[in-house]
Design a protein around this motif. Sequence first.
Motif, mmCIF file in Angstrom:
data_model
loop_
_atom_site.group_PDB
_atom_site.id
_atom_site.type_symbol
_atom_site.label_atom_id
_atom_site.label_comp_id
_atom_site.label_asym_id
_atom_site.label_seq_id
_atom_site.Cartn_x
_atom_site.Cartn_y
_atom_site.Cartn_z
ATOM 1 N N LYS A 165 9.205 -0.643 11.681
ATOM 2 C CA LYS A 165 8.713 0.700 11.377
ATOM 3 C C LYS A 165 7.369 0.651 10.659
ATOM 4 C CE LYS A 165 13.149 3.158 11.015
ATOM 5 N NZ LYS A 165 14.041 3.920 10.103
ATOM 6 N N ALA A 166 7.243 -0.307 9.746
ATOM 7 C CA ALA A 166 5.991 -0.429 8.981
ATOM 8 C C ALA A 166 4.826 -0.759 9.899
ATOM 9 C CB ALA A 166 6.152 -1.506 7.910
ATOM 10 N N ILE A 167 5.053 -1.680 10.835
ATOM 11 C CA ILE A 167 3.993 -2.072 11.777
ATOM 12 C C ILE A 167 3.644 -0.926 12.708
ATOM 13 C CG2 ILE A 167 3.462 -3.601 13.724
ATOM 14 C CD1 ILE A 167 5.101 -5.776 12.308
ATOM 15 N N LYS A 168 4.650 -0.226 13.206
ATOM 16 C CA LYS A 168 4.408 0.899 14.104
ATOM 17 C C LYS A 168 3.616 2.005 13.409
ATOM 18 C CE LYS A 168 6.564 4.519 16.855
ATOM 19 N NZ LYS A 168 5.609 4.393 17.983
ATOM 20 N N GLN A 169 4.039 2.328 12.185
ATOM 21 C CA GLN A 169 3.371 3.397 11.446
ATOM 22 C C GLN A 169 1.938 3.018 11.079
ATOM 23 O OE1 GLN A 169 5.398 4.550 7.862
ATOM 24 N NE2 GLN A 169 3.970 6.207 7.403
ATOM 25 N N LYS A 170 1.746 1.767 10.664
ATOM 26 C CA LYS A 170 0.425 1.331 10.224
ATOM 27 C C LYS A 170 -0.582 1.329 11.359
ATOM 28 C CE LYS A 170 -2.642 -0.254 7.427
ATOM 29 N NZ LYS A 170 -3.156 0.572 6.311
ATOM 30 N N PHE A 171 -0.175 0.849 12.535
ATOM 31 C CA PHE A 171 -1.117 0.676 13.640
ATOM 32 C C PHE A 171 -0.904 1.666 14.784
ATOM 33 C CE2 PHE A 171 -0.361 -3.637 11.778
ATOM 34 C CZ PHE A 171 -1.586 -3.746 11.139
#
Length: 264
Positions: A165-171
């Motif tokens: 989720k963190a990677i998806k939201q960040k990029f």
Amino acid sequence: MKNILVPVGSSKNALSHLQYAVDFAEEFNANLFVVQVYNVFTKAGTLVKVDEIIKRESLQFLNNLVSKIDPKNVNITVKVLKGSLIDTLDLACKAADIDLVLLEPRTNSIKDEVYLGKTSGKIVKQMDVPALIVPEGFAFTPPLSILMALKSAVIKKDNVLKPLKAIKQKFNVDLDLLLVKTAFHKADDFILKPELLEVVNNITKTENATTFQGVLEHFQSHKPDMLCVVRRKRGFFAKKWENNTILKKDFYVKIPVLVLSGLK
């Protein structure tokens, strides 16, 4: 993700991998813990203080490595730890509240036919912390697409999707979910809970003997920037990780592989 652990070996790729780790950590404003684990077995009566020598040389090696990279604005902590690899790293992860372990495929192996070396394979297989395997010499670039492969979408653990989720939201990543129906398929395996549905952009269903074979079949058509799989006792790569080492002829991708801890 606030705390990232980077185990460092003696490979020629260590410098490149550490720079990737710094660049990745900077995106999340995360702390970076660079560690090397050693163990000493000495005979009774040994006069040389082997323990102190190894610790001093390991610390010098890590500090020298860090001095050669661009640290950017990342808070980097260097540690040399004594003990067995997995137990020591587990303790370090708990003490530093680690969210993700960044691994290079081969920390020590120099065999070109090896994709995942014994040490990295052992960390991926035996530790319960999410890991990101970064190809050798891979420079950081924000991922635009992720292929996530599952044979069961049943989620019972809390926060297991946190790094994804963190990677998806960040990029602002496009997440393609590949649901692989195997011979052991159960009726509720493809029922997606809201926490997974909210991060998925596209869903593909396939029927294969294993999740691994499903990935091989669909990898080229999706052409992802990152592959996401789940660690299970008998899941993706289980047989190939029995001996910890994975050969390139069995599996090889030139993109980062995010390995989540088991969903159940």
